[in-house]
Motif scaffolding. Structure first.
Motif, PDB file in Angstrom:
ATOM      1  N   TRP A  60       0.969  -1.143  -0.174  1.00  0.00           N
ATOM      2  CA  TRP A  60      -0.523   0.133  -0.241  1.00  0.00           C
ATOM      3  C   TRP A  60       0.859   1.452  -0.162  1.00  0.00           C
ATOM      4  CZ3 TRP A  60      -4.282  -1.070   4.472  1.00  0.00           C
ATOM      5  CH2 TRP A  60      -4.199  -3.004   4.109  1.00  0.00           C
ATOM      6  N   HIS A 160      -4.487   0.561  13.588  1.00  0.00           N
ATOM      7  CA  HIS A 160      -3.716   1.968  13.684  1.00  0.00           C
ATOM      8  C   HIS A 160      -2.360   1.984  13.480  1.00  0.00           C
ATOM      9  CE1 HIS A 160      -7.270   4.178  13.560  1.00  0.00           C
ATOM     10  NE2 HIS A 160      -7.628   3.793  14.406  1.00  0.00           N
ATOM     11  N   GLY A 161      -1.477   0.684  13.307  1.00  0.00           N
ATOM     12  CA  GLY A 161      -0.426  -0.591  13.805  1.00  0.00           C
ATOM     13  C   GLY A 161      -0.223  -1.374  14.319  1.00  0.00           C
ATOM     14  N   GLU A 231      -9.541   5.685  10.927  1.00  0.00           N
ATOM     15  CA  GLU A 231      -9.376   5.422   8.755  1.00  0.00           C
ATOM     16  C   GLU A 231     -10.673   6.706   8.459  1.00  0.00           C
ATOM     17  OE1 GLU A 231      -7.487   1.672   8.915  1.00  0.00           O
ATOM     18  OE2 GLU A 231      -8.515   1.231  10.619  1.00  0.00           O
ATOM     19  N   VAL A 267      -2.705   6.685   7.318  1.00  0.00           N
ATOM     20  CA  VAL A 267      -1.776   6.627   6.526  1.00  0.00           C
ATOM     21  C   VAL A 267      -1.987   5.225   5.475  1.00  0.00           C
ATOM     22  CG1 VAL A 267       0.001   4.836   7.554  1.00  0.00           C
ATOM     23  CG2 VAL A 267      -0.226   6.597   8.829  1.00  0.00           C
ATOM     24  N   ALA A 268      -3.190   4.710   5.252  1.00  0.00           N
ATOM     25  CA  ALA A 268      -3.562   4.332   4.063  1.00  0.00           C
ATOM     26  C   ALA A 268      -3.890   4.525   2.831  1.00  0.00           C
ATOM     27  CB  ALA A 268      -4.306   2.739   5.014  1.00  0.00           C
ATOM     28  N   LYS A 294       3.122   5.595   4.840  1.00  0.00           N
ATOM     29  CA  LYS A 294       2.751   5.010   3.443  1.00  0.00           C
ATOM     30  C   LYS A 294       3.218   6.105   1.987  1.00  0.00           C
ATOM     31  CE  LYS A 294       0.051   1.187   4.755  1.00  0.00           C
ATOM     32  NZ  LYS A 294       0.964   0.163   5.386  1.00  0.00           N
TER      33      LYS A 294
HETATM   34  N1  PMP Z   1      -2.368   2.714   9.987  1.00  0.00           N
HETATM   35  C1  PMP Z   1      -3.090   2.240   8.878  1.00  0.00           C
HETATM   36  C2  PMP Z   1      -4.531   2.726   8.231  1.00  0.00           C
HETATM   37  C3  PMP Z   1      -2.389   1.730   8.285  1.00  0.00           C
HETATM   38  O1  PMP Z   1      -3.239   0.340   7.747  1.00  0.00           O
HETATM   39  C4  PMP Z   1      -1.336   1.201   8.214  1.00  0.00           C
HETATM   40  C5  PMP Z   1      -0.655  -0.010   8.250  1.00  0.00           C
HETATM   41  N2  PMP Z   1      -1.918  -0.945   7.583  1.00  0.00           N
HETATM   42  C6  PMP Z   1      -0.680   1.987   9.657  1.00  0.00           C
HETATM   43  C7  PMP Z   1      -1.223   2.181  10.618  1.00  0.00           C
HETATM   44  C8  PMP Z   1       0.651   1.493  10.295  1.00  0.00           C
HETATM   45  O2  PMP Z   1       1.446   1.971   9.423  1.00  0.00           O
HETATM   46  P1  PMP Z   1       2.921   1.139   9.056  1.00  0.00           P
HETATM   47  O3  PMP Z   1       2.758   0.134   8.795  1.00  0.00           O
HETATM   48  O4  PMP Z   1       3.793   2.372   8.090  1.00  0.00           O
HETATM   49  O5  PMP Z   1       3.717   1.193  10.681  1.00  0.00           O
END
Ligand code: PMP
Length: 461
Positions: A60, A160-161, A231, A267-268, A294
């Protein structure tokens, strides 16, 4: 050593030394690993020379394809200057230029009134951008003299991670439950998951009852709630769960009504994935804090930003002795190479008018989703722009899930892989999220292989 011997050696070393993320290593050790050695446009190549369409944008992140000249050049140019210096007590040129640019992009996209999300806090990945947001929101209230607001509200099925703060506001049992004793207290509101509604209702007759439940939580506990994290538009890792129209805007209204900070985790969804630069734009929502990562570097380098309003930032200003400082920062915060990549990426958004060219691709994707919904074992299809999910079910009428052991989603992914398409499912939800730059022809190819794979695994084997 022959190439074949060298390839086998790499496989053995991988098995011996690498502990892969989100991977049952016992299974991994029994399989032949795919080892990527090269990429070009929307394709990745393994060490044996097999090319795969990158159907999940390398988890992603990828926007413009691999080896995008402008981003390659920007990083090379920065390499000749300096690769890293700290933002603790110093600044650096790309970090400054990117901050200006990102504020400008956010302002021209989601902010329609002045003086809002104007402060950029750098970190390295999505999880840390969320940690930063949570700590900022929490401490903001302390600085405002409110010591009661210590709790966050988040949604079921949220992701969220993987750091402990981010896991605390997560809501995916198979990932998060095991860490229960380590997590801080949160209130969990129902996921706006219309296909499997927690409240047993049907959209639109429900009149978005999940929002009413959110309001109940806010009403009962507003004194102790520091922030609400969401999200926007689509819960991605939870299963590409799209929220019903109005949910996001409704949540924003409720946050304002009850004095709760809204944290948008983009983030996504950020950087064009949903068809607009940011998902919040779809419902004209301006959060108090926004997390981005991302796609920010086009999928090149680890980088994240947490943007906060002036109001939040100003609350942290004070004398040294007041200890209002935001005590947070990472070794690679504001890394110049990553910032240079991000600047090039944002320039490309302008130069290539990426968002304008997405409409047709989204149309192709949506037409395909409608088609596959007719398949015997497809229960639901969902998308927000170029982020899509196909939910496979054992029984379409009863929505009965496949047993986990059947690994249906994975078998579909393996089948696709054997036909030159790399995808990674979320349980029995097939995820489709190619680089935004994918050509219409490659998109059609990707979708054709995925559909064939779904039919082959769910209907024929
Ligand atoms: N928030 C969301 C909405 C995500 O989709 C992701 C990862 N898929 C993250 C946070 C965490 O990101 P990372 O893998 O870069 O730590």
């Amino acid at each position: 050593m022959s190439i074949i011997d060298e390839n086998r050696r790499l496989e053995d070393i991988d098995r011996e030394f690498i502990w892969h993320p989100f991977t049952q290593m016992k299974e991994w050790l029994e399989e032949k690993p795919i080892i990527i050695s090269e990429g070009r446009d929307c394709f990745i190549k393994d060490i044996y020379g097999q090319w795969y369409l990158d159907g999940v944008s390398s988890l992603w992140v990828n926007i413009f394809g691999h080896r995008k000249k402008e981003i390659d050049d920007a990083i090379k140019e920065q390499l000749d200057k300096i690769s890293h210096s700290t933002l603790l007590g110093l600044s650096n040129v790309p970090a400054i230029k990117l901050a200006e640019k990102i504020i400008q992009v956010v302002n021209s996209s989601i902010i329609h009134h002045p003086s809002s999300l104007n402060k950029v806090f750098y970190s390295d990945n999505g999880s840390t951008s969320v940690e930063v947001a949570l700590k900022m929101a929490f401490q903001y209230w302390k600085h405002k003299g409110n010591n009661e607001k210590n709790v966050f509200v988040s949604l079921k099925n949220a992701y969220h991670g993987d750091t402990i703060g981010a896991v605390s506001v997560g809501g995916i049992d198979i990932f998060h439950e095991a860490f229960g004793p380590l997590l801080f207290k949160t209130y969990k509101a129902p996921s706006p998951y219309c296909y499997r509604c927690d409240l047993g209702k049907e959209y639109p007759d429900c009149k978005t009852a999940c929002l009413d439940r959110l309001e109940e939580i806010f009403r009962e506990h507003s004194d102790e709630i520091a922030g609400f994290i969401i999200e926007p538009l689509i819960q991605a890792a939870g299963g590409m769960i799209t929220s019903p129209p109005g949910y996001l805007a409704g949540a924003r209204e409720l946050c304002s009504k009850y004095g709760i900070l809204m944290i948008a985790d983009e983030v996504a969804t950020g950087f064009g994935r949903t068809g607009k630069m940011f998902a919040c734009e779809h419902e004209h929502v301006v959060p108090d804090i926004i997390c981005l990562s991302k796609g920010i570097t086009g999928g090149y380098m680890p980088l994240a930003v947490t943007l906060a309003t002036d109001e939040i930032y100003n609350a942290f200003l004070g004398e040294f002795k007041d200890l209002k400082t935001f005590f947070h920062g990472h070794s690679y915060t504001g890394n110049p190479l990553a910032c240079a990549a991000a600047i090039a990426c944002l320039d490309l958004f302008e130069k290539e008018q990426v968002l304008k060219h997405l409409d047709k691709k989204i149309e192709i994707l949506e037409t395909w989703l409608k088609e596959v919904l007719h398949l015997k074992h497809v229960g639901d299809v969902r998308n927000a722009g170029m982020m899509a999910g196909v939910e496979l079910v054992k029984n379409k009428k009863t929505k009965e899930l496949y047993d986990r052991e059947e690994k249906t989603g994975w078998r579909v992914a393996y089948h696709a892989r054997n036909n030159g398409v790399f995808i990674r499912p979320l349980g029995n939800i097939i995820v489709i999220m190619p680089p935004l730059s994918i050509s219409e022809q490659n998109l059609r190819q990707l979708l054709r292989v995925i559909k064939d794979s779904i039919i082959e695994i769910t209907e024929r084997s």
